[in-house]
Design a protein around this motif. Structure first.
Motif, PDB file in Angstrom:
ATOM      1  N   THR A 184      44.470  52.073  28.711  1.00 37.80           N
ATOM      2  CA  THR A 184      44.196  50.698  28.305  1.00 37.80           C
ATOM      3  C   THR A 184      45.494  49.899  28.241  1.00 37.80           C
ATOM      4  O   THR A 184      46.473  50.339  27.639  1.00 37.80           O
ATOM      5  N   HIS A 191      39.477  48.161  37.910  1.00 39.68           N
ATOM      6  CA  HIS A 191      39.709  47.970  36.480  1.00 39.68           C
ATOM      7  C   HIS A 191      38.525  47.295  35.788  1.00 39.68           C
ATOM      8  O   HIS A 191      37.728  46.597  36.419  1.00 39.68           O
ATOM      9  N   LYS A 229      43.526  41.272  37.457  1.00 43.68           N
ATOM     10  CA  LYS A 229      42.135  41.424  37.025  1.00 43.68           C
ATOM     11  C   LYS A 229      41.800  40.416  35.927  1.00 43.68           C
ATOM     12  O   LYS A 229      40.719  39.800  35.935  1.00 43.68           O
ATOM     13  N   THR A 238      41.806  51.161  33.111  1.00 52.41           N
ATOM     14  CA  THR A 238      41.896  51.620  34.495  1.00 52.41           C
ATOM     15  C   THR A 238      40.955  52.785  34.727  1.00 52.41           C
ATOM     16  O   THR A 238      40.674  53.563  33.812  1.00 52.41           O
ATOM     17  N   ARG A 239      40.485  52.919  35.936  1.00 57.06           N
ATOM     18  CA  ARG A 239      39.564  54.002  36.277  1.00 57.06           C
ATOM     19  C   ARG A 239      40.343  55.284  36.506  1.00 57.06           C
ATOM     20  O   ARG A 239      41.447  55.294  37.037  1.00 57.06           O
ATOM     21  N   VAL A 285      42.570  45.828  29.472  1.00 59.18           N
ATOM     22  CA  VAL A 285      42.165  46.294  30.796  1.00 59.18           C
ATOM     23  C   VAL A 285      42.159  47.813  30.793  1.00 59.18           C
ATOM     24  O   VAL A 285      43.155  48.450  30.428  1.00 59.18           O
ATOM     25  N   HIS A 309      46.630  44.858  36.532  1.00 57.20           N
ATOM     26  CA  HIS A 309      45.942  44.512  35.290  1.00 57.20           C
ATOM     27  C   HIS A 309      45.929  43.000  35.085  1.00 57.20           C
ATOM     28  O   HIS A 309      44.912  42.414  34.705  1.00 57.20           O
TER      29      HIS A 309
END
Length: 333
Positions: free
Chosen positions: A239, A213, A266, A229-230, A227, A263
């Motif tokens: 998001t 993230h 992170k 995410t890939r 956050v 999330h």
């Protein structure tokens, strides 16, 4: 439910049939001997008319004392009995089990596009009762009464026995549950675990996802951030908004499970906060171990069953009560 996401047997009843009077009596006994004025209880059940009426008349599962939620499996089953469409039934399950509000709305729009009557059927049910996205975290991630019905399955063969034998077997199997889980709790302590197996597995899984993230800080006062995410295949590049001070993430999972999602973990790292300190205390291994450390006394003859000195143990670690159902003449709850 205990801190390892397992059913913790609290009370059993033998009744002639599922009716409003029998459910009212059962809930009164549950209130008197188990709940005892404690707030914050969540009851998950099917939508049996007599049970719903009994719940409404009692204080324990009505706001602000507690809440009543519906088993999602039963909602989907009733929905399919009316609509008779397997595809829409699957969408009903997806809608009810979705943690994010935007995804829930998207699924409901799809149901409405396919069948307006199907949409109207679901829309008429209080969303707090059957959807995770509107639940407010009461369910602790538990969607159905399936686990309580596992207990029902274990006791299935006992229902045809005389009542005294039925009670004896129920007690013996409950004692066995406590013994096995007490051993499991000791093993967790020996392994120096902070939390139960369930919580450890979930925390570590989300911890690994958090590596992928990207965080953008917004407010130090609220310790908030966005956050991203890939992308993995077709998933990712979403998001989410995390507010550490409020213990919430827009994905909805932290609120449900009481464990910081990927999330949140992170963002905790970005603000130099220990994500482990945010895990709810009911997952603590000591709490789990204490839950099953209570001992049972061997049962004496029936002459002693009405002993006025007998008292149930009050366990503060219980979070959610589920109820099992059966069409048998003798119903376990």
């Amino acid at each position: 439910m205990d801190g390892n996401q397992q059913v913790l047997p609290l009370a059993f009843a033998v009744v002639d049939e599922e009716t409003y009077p029998s459910w009212k009596w059962f809930l009164q006994q549950l209130s008197r001997h188990v709940i005892r004025g404690r707030r914050g209880m969540c009851l998950i059940s099917d939508r049996h008319v007599g049970l719903i009426k009994a719940v409404r008349e009692g204080p324990d599962f009505v706001s602000p004392h507690g809440v009543h939620r519906y088993c999602l499996r039963h909602v989907c089953s009733n929905f399919n009995s009316t609509i008779k469409n397997v595809v829409l039934k699957d969408l009903c399950w997806q809608a009810g089990s979705e943690y994010q509000l935007r995804k829930f709305n998207r699924i409901m729009d799809e149901i409405k596009k396919q069948d307006v009557k199907a949409f109207a059927y679901l829309d008429a049910i209080n969303k707090e009762k059957w959807t995770v996205s509107h639940d407010g975290g009461w369910r602790c991630g538990i969607l159905t009464t399936n686990m309580s019905e596992c207990i029902n399955g274990v006791l299935k063969g006992a229902r045809r026995l005389p009542v005294s034998a039925l009670v004896e077997i129920t007690l013996e199997r409950t004692v066995h549950y406590f013994h096995v889980r007490a051993m499991k709790g000791q093993k967790m302590l020996q392994n120096n675990q902070l939390w139960t197996d369930f919580a450890c597995k979930m925390f570590i899984s989300w911890q690994q996802k958090a590596v992928e993230h990207t965080v953008t800080k917004y407010s130090h006062a609220q310790q908030s951030a966005s956050v991203v995410t890939r992308r993995q295949g077709r998933h990712g590049m979403n998001t989410h908004v995390v507010k550490i001070a409020n213990r919430e993430c827009s994905c909805g999972k932290w609120n449900q499970f009481g464990i910081p999602c990927s999330h949140a973990q992170k963002v905790c790292g970005a603000y130099n906060i220990s994500a482990a300190s945010m895990v709810k205390d009911y997952y603590d291994v000591m709490a789990y171990n204490n839950t099953y450390s209570k001992h049972f006394e061997p049962v004496q003859s029936e002459d002693y069953w009405d002993d006025p000195n007998f008292q149930l143990v009050h366990d503060p670690t219980i979070r959610t009560v589920t109820r099992s159902w059966s069409k048998s003449n003798n119903t376990h709850s």
